[in-house]
Write an enzyme that holds these catalytic residues in place. Structure first.
Site, PDB file in Angstrom:
ATOM      1  N   GLU A  46      12.038  -1.477   6.513  1.00  0.00           N
ATOM      2  CA  GLU A  46      12.746  -0.666   5.569  1.00  0.00           C
ATOM      3  C   GLU A  46      13.738  -1.184   4.578  1.00  0.00           C
ATOM      4  O   GLU A  46      14.345  -2.223   5.000  1.00  0.00           O
ATOM      5  CB  GLU A  46      13.152   0.680   6.043  1.00  0.00           C
ATOM      6  CG  GLU A  46      11.932   1.468   6.897  1.00  0.00           C
ATOM      7  CD  GLU A  46      12.413   2.951   7.193  1.00  0.00           C
ATOM      8  OE1 GLU A  46      11.443   3.615   7.746  1.00  0.00           O
ATOM      9  OE2 GLU A  46      13.684   3.161   7.396  1.00  0.00           O
ATOM     10  N   CYS A  55       5.409  -2.188   5.311  1.00  0.00           N
ATOM     11  CA  CYS A  55       4.715  -1.717   6.312  1.00  0.00           C
ATOM     12  C   CYS A  55       4.560  -2.873   7.556  1.00  0.00           C
ATOM     13  O   CYS A  55       4.708  -4.146   7.179  1.00  0.00           O
ATOM     14  CB  CYS A  55       3.385  -1.451   6.184  1.00  0.00           C
ATOM     15  SG  CYS A  55       3.339   0.032   4.921  1.00  0.00           S
ATOM     16  N   GLU A  57       1.770  -3.965   8.991  1.00  0.00           N
ATOM     17  CA  GLU A  57       0.727  -4.742   8.661  1.00  0.00           C
ATOM     18  C   GLU A  57       0.957  -5.583   7.728  1.00  0.00           C
ATOM     19  O   GLU A  57       0.293  -6.864   7.657  1.00  0.00           O
ATOM     20  CB  GLU A  57      -0.373  -3.737   8.314  1.00  0.00           C
ATOM     21  CG  GLU A  57      -0.724  -2.739   9.269  1.00  0.00           C
ATOM     22  CD  GLU A  57      -0.094  -1.457   9.284  1.00  0.00           C
ATOM     23  OE1 GLU A  57      -0.694  -0.280   9.948  1.00  0.00           O
ATOM     24  OE2 GLU A  57       1.118  -1.380   8.739  1.00  0.00           O
ATOM     25  N   CYS A  88      -2.307   2.495   6.784  1.00  0.00           N
ATOM     26  CA  CYS A  88      -2.315   3.149   5.466  1.00  0.00           C
ATOM     27  C   CYS A  88      -3.087   2.509   4.563  1.00  0.00           C
ATOM     28  O   CYS A  88      -3.843   1.301   4.809  1.00  0.00           O
ATOM     29  CB  CYS A  88      -0.878   3.436   4.648  1.00  0.00           C
ATOM     30  SG  CYS A  88      -0.233   1.756   4.092  1.00  0.00           S
TER      31      CYS A  88
END
Length: 138
Positions: A46, A55, A57, A88
């Site tokens: 983050e 993310c 991924e 997502c």
């Protein structure tokens, strides 16, 4: 290729433990197998500017490229409690690009689905090839 889902899940949980998630307190870890047999992992990272967070991924795709490339074959994504997560939309697009429609993603019911099932009618390199062919005919 036989997928050792339990190994992938264990590695995803380990990667999740390295996540940097001080704002959401929502750590995520992923582990994947590459077509050459390598196992790669990543976690979310983050940022105080929330939209700049990465993310897990995204980190996985970066690790794939940095490790020599290849195609993703199968992936497990977990949350802070080790429960399975679905990628997502943005990450589904990344997985489609680097694993293709047949890449497998583990699900909470101890099965798996293909990226094509997660992202039907996906936009990908083939669309760009078709556009280039149409342009060349003009």
């Amino acid at each position: 290729m036989d997928i050792e889902w339990d190994v992938l899940r264990r590695e995803a949980v380990t990667a999740m433990g390295k996540a940097y998630a001080p704002y959401s307190n929502y750590p995520v870890g992923v582990a994947a197998v590459v077509d050459d047999g390598r196992l790669i992992t990543a976690c979310n990272v983050e940022n105080a500017s929330y939209g700049l967070g990465l993310c897990a991924e995204c980190g996985l795709v970066s690790a794939l490229a940095a490790g020599g490339g290849g195609r993703l074959v199968a992936m497990v994504c977990v949350d802070g409690e080790g429960a399975y997560l679905m990628p997502c939309g943005r990450c589904r697009q990344l997985l489609f690009e680097h694993g293709g429609p047949s890449m497998r993603v583990a699900t909470a019911d101890d099965s798996s689905v293909t990226v094509a099932e997660l992202l039907p009618r996906a936009f990908g390199p083939h669309d760009l090839d078709e556009m280039a062919q149409k342009t060349a005919r003009c």
